[in-house]
Motif scaffolding. Structure first.
Motif, PDB file in Angstrom:
ATOM      1  N   PRO A   1       0.812  -1.230   0.000  1.00  0.00           N
ATOM      2  CA  PRO A   1       0.000   0.000   0.000  1.00  0.00           C
ATOM      3  C   PRO A   1       0.840   1.273   0.000  1.00  0.00           C
ATOM      4  N   LYS A   2       0.234   2.322  -0.499  1.00  0.00           N
ATOM      5  CA  LYS A   2       0.835   3.652  -0.497  1.00  0.00           C
ATOM      6  C   LYS A   2      -0.207   4.601   0.092  1.00  0.00           C
ATOM      7  N   ASN A   3       0.205   5.453   1.007  1.00  0.00           N
ATOM      8  CA  ASN A   3      -0.721   6.385   1.651  1.00  0.00           C
ATOM      9  C   ASN A   3      -0.861   7.637   0.793  1.00  0.00           C
TER      10      ASN A   3
ATOM     11  N   TYR B   1       4.574   1.855  -7.127  1.00  0.00           N
ATOM     12  CA  TYR B   1       4.187   0.851  -6.139  1.00  0.00           C
ATOM     13  C   TYR B   1       5.187  -0.292  -6.129  1.00  0.00           C
ATOM     14  N   ARG B   2       5.431  -0.810  -4.940  1.00  0.00           N
ATOM     15  CA  ARG B   2       6.245  -2.017  -4.800  1.00  0.00           C
ATOM     16  C   ARG B   2       5.298  -3.212  -4.822  1.00  0.00           C
ATOM     17  N   THR B   3       5.662  -4.248  -5.566  1.00  0.00           N
ATOM     18  CA  THR B   3       4.800  -5.427  -5.696  1.00  0.00           C
ATOM     19  C   THR B   3       5.632  -6.694  -5.547  1.00  0.00           C
ATOM     20  N   GLU B   4       4.932  -7.800  -5.390  1.00  0.00           N
ATOM     21  CA  GLU B   4       5.600  -9.094  -5.258  1.00  0.00           C
ATOM     22  C   GLU B   4       4.695 -10.180  -5.827  1.00  0.00           C
ATOM     23  N   ILE B   5       5.250 -10.995  -6.719  1.00  0.00           N
ATOM     24  CA  ILE B   5       4.508 -12.145  -7.238  1.00  0.00           C
ATOM     25  C   ILE B   5       4.589 -13.239  -6.183  1.00  0.00           C
TER      26      ILE B   5
END
Length: 198
Positions: free
Chosen positions: A44-46, A160-164
């Motif tokens: 998440p990002k605020n 955004y940072r993501t992860e599979i």
């Protein structure tokens, strides 16, 4: 007066059958109704910390990156309990080394806040997952992974940072869905990592 019997013998079914899970392997969850699901965790990002202009610019970037995304997907939002004990221990170590009175008092207040969150059961972390799926057939795993990587790149372009998710994390996600009181093992590596500004 009618008496209703609610103890009707219902056939017992396994939790896998109830949840429609056939197997979890690699990056995929296989369902009993012949579908394959893959998951992307979005950190998440605020956006409330952004000005109105920044929020508008951010919305435009998201829109521009996702205009050609025509296949269906689902977003799954959840809150999970987190264990703050390691963080509280870290705060105590900082306080033991601190000589500055003002910094010591601020760290003490932060430690008390962590304690209150733990006591009240409000130590929750928001999690967002994007779920994609297809009918199970030949080479569909490669197509799903390609699509996940495309989505990952689009979110990266938006900051955004993501992860599979891989097998262990998918099992953990399913477990958190079926047992929401489960707390994960916390990763404290962020303490040594520098803050990244995107």
């Amino acid at each position: 007066m009618k008496i209703f019997n609610f103890n009707i013998n219902k056939p017992e079914i396994s939790s896998n059958k109830f949840l429609n899970i056939k197997d979890i392997q690699g990056n995929f969850l296989y369902t009993q109704d012949n579908k394959i699901l893959a998951y992307l965790k979005i950190y998440p990002k605020n956006c409330k910390l952004m000005s109105k202009e920044e929020q508008n610019a951010h919305a435009k970037i998201l829109t521009r990156n996702f205009t050609n995304e025509l296949k269906p997907f689902k977003l799954y939002f959840t809150n999970r309990p987190i264990d703050l004990q390691k963080n509280q221990n870290f705060q105590n170590k900082l306080m033991d080394k601190e000589k500055n009175t003002l910094k010591f008092n601020l760290q003490n207040q932060r430690g008390k806040c962590f304690g209150e969150l733990s006591i009240r059961g409000k130590s929750l972390e928001s999690e967002i997952y994007l779920i994609i799926w297809e009918e199970n057939n030949d080479y569909i795993e490669q197509e799903l992974l390609k699509r996940l990587n495309d989505l990952k790149m689009k979110f990266t372009n938006c900051g955004y940072r993501t992860e599979i998710l891989e097998e262990r994390l998918i099992i953990q996600l399913v477990n958190s869905f079926t047992n929401p009181d489960v707390s994960y093992t916390e990763n404290q590596e962020y303490i040594q990592m520098p803050i990244m500004v995107v």
